[in-house]
Design an enzyme around this catalytic site. Structure first.
Site, PDB file in Angstrom:
ATOM      1  N   ARG A  74      31.696  56.108  -7.903  1.00 15.38           N
ATOM      2  CA  ARG A  74      30.577  55.748  -8.140  1.00 15.38           C
ATOM      3  C   ARG A  74      30.200  56.853  -9.124  1.00 15.38           C
ATOM      4  NH1 ARG A  74      27.971  53.682  -2.472  1.00 15.38           N
ATOM      5  NH2 ARG A  74      28.836  51.643  -2.082  1.00 15.38           N
ATOM      6  N   HIS A 116      21.870  45.961   6.143  1.00  9.52           N
ATOM      7  CA  HIS A 116      21.103  45.983   6.927  1.00  9.52           C
ATOM      8  C   HIS A 116      20.786  44.825   8.261  1.00  9.52           C
ATOM      9  CE1 HIS A 116      19.051  49.744   5.117  1.00  9.52           C
ATOM     10  NE2 HIS A 116      19.106  49.802   4.517  1.00  9.52           N
ATOM     11  N   SER A 170      20.813  45.462   1.593  1.00  8.24           N
ATOM     12  CA  SER A 170      19.577  44.770   2.084  1.00  8.24           C
ATOM     13  C   SER A 170      19.783  43.828   2.889  1.00  8.24           C
ATOM     14  CB  SER A 170      18.511  44.689   1.631  1.00  8.24           C
ATOM     15  OG  SER A 170      18.490  43.194   0.125  1.00  8.24           O
ATOM     16  N   HIS A 216      20.560  37.485  -2.493  1.00  9.10           N
ATOM     17  CA  HIS A 216      19.397  36.673  -3.745  1.00  9.10           C
ATOM     18  C   HIS A 216      19.457  37.467  -4.184  1.00  9.10           C
ATOM     19  CE1 HIS A 216      19.065  41.411  -1.446  1.00  9.10           C
ATOM     20  NE2 HIS A 216      18.451  40.607  -2.503  1.00  9.10           N
ATOM     21  N   CYS A 222       0.687  36.343  -6.899  1.00 10.22           N
ATOM     22  CA  CYS A 222       0.841  34.803  -7.658  1.00 10.22           C
ATOM     23  C   CYS A 222       0.837  34.803  -9.239  1.00 10.22           C
ATOM     24  CB  CYS A 222       0.887  33.515  -7.387  1.00 10.22           C
ATOM     25  SG  CYS A 222       2.305  33.895  -5.515  1.00 10.22           S
TER      26      CYS A 222
HETATM   27 ZN   LIG Z   1      18.555  43.190  -3.776  1.00 11.88          ZN
HETATM   28 ZN   LIG Z   2       0.283  33.788  -3.510  1.00 13.40          ZN
END
Ligand SMILES: [Zn+2]
Ligand SMILES: [Zn+2]
Length: 344
Positions: free
Chosen positions: A199, A45, A42, A59, A95
């Protein structure tokens, strides 16, 4: 603390290493010193898109506690930690059930938070979304928890029963994470399709029972030969035009298909095929806190060994060139960045 190095994205394929201020953690936040951060599909991207704005990506990460925001008691300085790359509101229904990915006001680390990502020496994380690294889990394994959690949720979504066969389309890091879990959770036949030989070899090493090169052979014919019929389950980890149709064409009637690839494009699909086969199709995005928790337990107990997924490690200054190399056809597995090392 004053300054740190960060890889700042300024626009399409324009990333530079800069000195920026070290951010200060607010209430409920922790300053994490990044030891390892993984490069994700990502991220590619994002740097490909024309709307790329000044941002620090990254991330998938692990490191140590460098500073605690006000009121945090669950962690102490220098604890080894990893985090979900998001900071939820902490109050909404999502959450409260450990699913900050669906919080309407969640802030995504390395995505939509202004200049807060793990391709830097330090990153701000949320206390609620943070986990201690158990003994035996180093920062490199800690940085794999995020992609492993993605694969775990997909394998959960396919609702496997003993005797059912699985085909995994795509052996990038997410496809490989799916293979790790399918093997660990007892799946019997695990067929993986990917055009890149390196891979396919990684997939075999991590637990695939047969691998297919789709540029040489129809995956359906390969499955027929290897499995004695079409697979019951298909997990799509490609995210390119045509891969939804491919997954549905491959699955047997009454089978289950999980779409895990990131499909950013508009696309028309042949809905008559899944209709006639009465396929159950589910889409799978990210993970919940429990997927991180379970992954860390399985790593600590040595019941999964995803380390072969890591094929390269680079310094922060090597990151822009590495991102450019990833935009071309390549045989990389997971690449980890070590931001503490400015140069190799
Ligand atoms: Zn990721
Ligand atoms: Zn929340």
């Amino acid at each position: 603390m004053s300054n740190m190095h960060a890889a700042v994205l300024h626009g399409r394929h324009h990333m530079t290493i800069e000195e920026v201020n070290v951010p200060a953690p607010g209430p409920g936040e922790i300053l994490l010193k990044v030891e390892r951060a993984g490069i994700c599909g990502s991220d590619l991207h994002i740097i490909e898109s024309d709307s790329a704005q000044a941002a620090v990506l990254g991330h998938e990460f692990a490191g140590t506690v460098a500073e605690l925001g006000p009121g945090i008691e669950r962690f102490k300085l220098n604890d080894g930690i990893c985090s979900l790359p998001m900071i939820g509101c902490g109050r909404c229904v999502h959450c409260l059930s450990g699913d900050p990915a669906h919080c309407p006001t969640t802030r995504m680390i390395g995505m939509n938070m202004p200049r807060n990502g793990a391709f830097a020496e330090y990153v701000i994380v949320g206390e609620k979304e943070t986990f201690l690294l158990p003994p035996g889990v180093d920062a490199a394994l800690g940085a794999l928890v995020e992609p492993l959690a993605v694969g775990l949720k997909m394998v959960e979504a396919v609702h496997w029963k003993p005797g059912e066969t699985l085909a995994v389309l795509g052996a990038g890091p997410v496809g490989l994470a799916v293979v790790v879990w399918a093997r660990a959770l007892g799946f019997g036949d695990i067929v993986v399709s990917d055009p890149v030989q390196a891979r396919r070899e990684l997939a075999l090493k991590l637990g695939a029972t047969a691998v297919c090169d789709p540029s040489c052979e129809e995956v359906a014919g390969f499955c027929e030969r290897e499995l004695g019929g079409a697979p019951h389950l298909v997990i799509e980890c490609i995210g390119r035009p045509g891969s939804l149709d491919l997954a549905c064409a491959l699955a047997r009637s009454g089978g289950r298909v999980v779409i895990g690839g990131l499909h950013m494009h508009e696309e028309s699909t042949r809905r008559i095929v899944p209709f006639l086969k009465e396929l159950k199709i589910s889409y799978c995005m990210m993970y919940e806190a429990r997927h991180f928790d379970y992954t860390l337990k399985m790593l600590a107990q040595g019941r999964i060994n995803p380390r072969p997924m890591i094929t390269h490690e680079v310094s922060l200054s090597e990151l822009p060139a590495t991102m450019a190399a990833l935009a071309q056809p390549n045989a990389f597995g997971k690449i980890l960045v070590a931001p503490g090392r400015l140069r190799s």
